[in-house]
Design an enzyme around this catalytic site. Sequence first.
Site, mmCIF file in Angstrom:
data_model
loop_
_atom_site.group_PDB
_atom_site.id
_atom_site.type_symbol
_atom_site.label_atom_id
_atom_site.label_comp_id
_atom_site.label_asym_id
_atom_site.label_seq_id
_atom_site.Cartn_x
_atom_site.Cartn_y
_atom_site.Cartn_z
ATOM 1 N N LYS A 1 -3.400 4.955 6.201
ATOM 2 C CA LYS A 1 -3.645 5.254 7.616
ATOM 3 C C LYS A 1 -3.310 6.724 7.854
ATOM 4 C CE LYS A 1 -2.365 1.723 10.424
ATOM 5 N NZ LYS A 1 -2.193 1.029 9.236
ATOM 6 N N CYS B 1 -12.854 -7.825 13.938
ATOM 7 C CA CYS B 1 -11.669 -7.907 13.077
ATOM 8 C C CYS B 1 -11.910 -7.266 11.714
ATOM 9 C CB CYS B 1 -11.266 -9.363 12.899
ATOM 10 S SG CYS B 1 -9.897 -9.557 11.752
ATOM 11 N N ASP C 1 -12.508 -0.161 12.215
ATOM 12 C CA ASP C 1 -12.764 -0.137 10.764
ATOM 13 C C ASP C 1 -14.211 -0.500 10.442
ATOM 14 O OD1 ASP C 1 -10.109 0.509 9.800
ATOM 15 O OD2 ASP C 1 -9.522 -1.439 10.634
ATOM 16 N N ARG D 1 0.831 -1.219 0.000
ATOM 17 C CA ARG D 1 0.000 0.000 0.000
ATOM 18 C C ARG D 1 0.864 1.267 0.000
ATOM 19 N NH1 ARG D 1 -4.741 -1.202 2.416
ATOM 20 N NH2 ARG D 1 -3.563 -2.457 3.902
ATOM 21 N N TYR D 2 1.993 1.229 0.717
ATOM 22 C CA TYR D 2 2.882 2.386 0.827
ATOM 23 C C TYR D 2 4.203 2.026 0.134
ATOM 24 C CZ TYR D 2 -0.320 3.043 4.773
ATOM 25 O OH TYR D 2 -1.433 3.156 5.564
ATOM 26 N N CYS E 1 -5.803 -17.386 13.349
ATOM 27 C CA CYS E 1 -5.507 -16.669 14.598
ATOM 28 C C CYS E 1 -5.828 -17.588 15.781
ATOM 29 C CB CYS E 1 -6.377 -15.419 14.730
ATOM 30 S SG CYS E 1 -6.158 -14.275 13.363
ATOM 31 N N ARG F 1 7.102 0.020 2.312
ATOM 32 C CA ARG F 1 6.826 -1.131 3.193
ATOM 33 C C ARG F 1 5.732 -2.008 2.606
ATOM 34 N NH1 ARG F 1 3.707 3.384 6.483
ATOM 35 N NH2 ARG F 1 4.844 4.545 4.947
ATOM 36 N N CYS G 1 -11.300 -12.100 16.840
ATOM 37 C CA CYS G 1 -11.864 -10.883 17.434
ATOM 38 C C CYS G 1 -13.137 -10.542 16.661
ATOM 39 C CB CYS G 1 -10.850 -9.754 17.338
ATOM 40 S SG CYS G 1 -9.226 -10.234 17.969
ATOM 41 N N ASP H 1 -7.804 4.086 9.255
ATOM 42 C CA ASP H 1 -7.491 3.623 7.903
ATOM 43 C C ASP H 1 -8.599 4.120 6.989
ATOM 44 O OD1 ASP H 1 -5.241 1.760 7.039
ATOM 45 O OD2 ASP H 1 -5.665 1.083 9.086
ATOM 46 N N ARG I 1 -10.200 -7.982 9.116
ATOM 47 C CA ARG I 1 -9.990 -9.004 8.067
ATOM 48 C C ARG I 1 -10.893 -10.208 8.317
ATOM 49 N NH1 ARG I 1 -3.915 -7.924 8.372
ATOM 50 N NH2 ARG I 1 -3.726 -6.210 6.888
HETATM 51 S S1 SF4 Z 1 -7.870 -8.620 14.866
HETATM 52 FE FE1 SF4 Z 1 -8.292 -10.187 13.292
HETATM 53 S S2 SF4 Z 1 -6.281 -10.745 12.517
HETATM 54 FE FE2 SF4 Z 1 -5.960 -9.746 14.503
HETATM 55 S S3 SF4 Z 1 -5.975 -11.418 16.031
HETATM 56 FE FE3 SF4 Z 1 -8.043 -10.605 15.927
HETATM 57 S S4 SF4 Z 1 -9.063 -11.962 14.438
HETATM 58 FE FE4 SF4 Z 1 -6.857 -12.220 14.122
#
Ligand code: SF4
Length: 353
Positions: free
Chosen positions: A315, A110, A271, A90-91, A103, A94, A107, A308, A112
Amino acid sequence: MTRARILGVEDLVPAGLVEPARLQEIRRVAQEFTVAVTEDMAELIDPADTSDPIAAQFVPNEAELTSAAEERADPIGDERWSPVPGIVHRYPDRVLLKPILWCPVYCRFCFRREVVGKKAAILGREALEHALGYIRRSPQIWEVIVTGGDPFLLAPRRIGEIVRALDQIPHLGVIRFHTRVPVVDPRRVGSALVEALAAEKAVYVVIHANHPRELTPKTREAMLQLSRAGIPLLSQTVLLRGVNDDAALLEALFRGLVGMRVKPYYLHHADLARGTAHFRTGIATGQRLVRSLRGRISGLCQPTYVLDIPGGYGKVPIAPCAITPGNSPGGWVIEDGAGVRHRYPPDPDSAEG
Ligand code: SF4
């Protein structure tokens, strides 16, 4: 290496983390978004507290099945900037390298969530080599952020292979790992992992922590192992309604992190991920919290409040600005930590002009 037991959706009722009457509801959520809670996080949950901030982060909720119009499947536009599988560029200087999309916990907010925890979530050897080839061929890349998913779920041997491959790329200066493991599954942090991270180049570890209760003695021990090995430690926190949208609580979290030799790096505005509206605060709320932290904790304890831009535009810092143009020509007004305003003289170049 020992590992935490992982609770899946069917384990939550027997563990007392979900009322039996909610089982169908959480099964429906799990069909859309993966569910996992480590025993370390499950032990922190108070089942009698219906607003428990740890449960809110990991135990599925029917609200996730409601999508707001502004929400997106790929809120920060990873896909748009992915030249080869496993890379997000994206940048200019990096890239993200995503060797794994699993994971230890999932979460509920999340960004993603549409891609993590699904099948075929590990980059195969050939695809990984292709991704490393892209980095080797791109001399403008100075920093590689190894993320996912959670790269610390890989076997230390695999992590070591990635570190060694990156360490041998002359134009790279920094290898940065983003992980939730030291918080949610700290027993994975042992001598094998620490040895895998050894490199000539600077290797940074950035942990994700959202609530002071996550900073347990086991997490402290894990962080100590990493810092004793000379690895600089940073943290990311997501601002979440009902979890940490409180100045005293954020103060305790950031003080706790700094006390563990972890520099708070980013406070993310949540997000626009699908089914996460119940977690998002307003930006004005975030700015009010950040403004009040300014007067309460030292700069060492303060992360940068960032957002973001949806669609992959990057960001940007969104903290309230402490300085505004004053009434006198070229002059400024600056607000101190207590909210008192002070005049500051015009810039020398404006006087010359
Ligand atoms: S925020 Fe998303 S990518 Fe990060 S630990 Fe939690 S579930 Fe996994």
